[in-house]
Design a protein around this motif. Sequence first.
Motif, PDB file in Angstrom:
ATOM      1  N   THR A  84       3.857   8.415 -21.584  1.00 40.81           N
ATOM      2  CA  THR A  84       3.475   7.088 -21.090  1.00 40.81           C
ATOM      3  C   THR A  84       4.714   6.371 -20.570  1.00 40.81           C
ATOM      4  N   ASN A 107       1.603   0.805 -18.191  1.00 40.91           N
ATOM      5  CA  ASN A 107       0.314   1.432 -18.468  1.00 40.91           C
ATOM      6  C   ASN A 107       0.055   2.683 -17.626  1.00 40.91           C
ATOM      7  N   PRO A 146      -2.343   1.754 -13.310  1.00 44.55           N
ATOM      8  CA  PRO A 146      -3.240   0.615 -13.109  1.00 44.55           C
ATOM      9  C   PRO A 146      -3.962   0.620 -11.770  1.00 44.55           C
TER      10      PRO A 146
END
Length: 267
Positions: free
Chosen positions: A170, A174, A256
Motif C-alpha cells: 500500500t 489509498n 482513488p
Amino acid sequence: IDVTPWLPLLCDGASHTFEIRVAGLNDDGLGKASLSDSVGSSWIVTGKIFLFLGPQGSVTSGTPPRVDAGPPGFSITSQITNNSTGANETLQYATLYHRSISVTSTIKTSNGTTFPASWKQDFSFTNTNNISSQGFSQHTNQITKGSDLSSSGYTNDYELHLDVTSTFSTTPPNTISIYGTVSRDVITFAHVGPSIFPSPLQQFAPGPPNPRNLYLYARPGRPDPYPLIIPPTLPNFRGRYQWAGQAAGASYLSSPNRSSSSGEMNQ
C-alpha cells in the motif's frame, strides 16, 4: 493406486467405501506433528475407480490383503525474526513428510487361476514457507517425490514441483498493489507398464530389434496409436520420460481514480 490386492475383500458381496480425506496437522511445537481432521471447508477432491469385470456370474476370491504401513512421518521447523521495535518481521516454516506402504494378497480368479498381487508406494514431500515484510510477502515451495510399483508390471517414479509467491503493498494516498505468481512442474522419470489413463505420450512399446516402434497418440483428432520408427542405432529403452509445466502471474492495482488488473500464463 492399484487396488488389485484388495480384490478378495472388495468381492465379498458386502458394501465398501473408497474415501479421499483432506487432513491437517497438529503441531506440538517441538518439531513433531500428527494428522488432524480439522481443516477449512474450501477443499474439492474427486476420484475415479476403474473396474475390469470377468464373465457374468464369476467371483474373484483369495487371501485377505496384508497392509504394511507405519504411521506417516512428519518433521516441522519454524523460525521467527523481529524488527527493531520487537514486532514479528519474518516467519520461516518447513514441513517434511514421508510414508511407505505395501499391500499384498493372493488372487484366485473364477477359472481357478491363482497369482500373487502387490502394490507398493514410497512417497515424500518437502514444503517450505517464507513470510516476510510482516506478512505482506509470502513464498511457498513444495517438492513431492514418489515411486509406485505394482505386480501387474506397472512402475512410476515421479516428481512434482510447486512454487507460489504473493506480494501486497500500500502507498498513499489509498493505493493498493497485489502481485502473485504460480508455477508447477510434473516430471515422470520412468513410467513402465500399461496405464488406464489416455495420455498424449504413451510409453515406448517393445518391438523387433530393427526397426523398433514407438507408439504415439499425438495426432490431433486421432485417438488411435500410430507407429514411429526408431533408428536401430539408438539404445534400447522401454517406458517413458515426461515433463509438463505451467507458469502464471497476475497483478492488481487500485487507486482513488482507477483500478486495473492483468495476467498471463505459459505452459
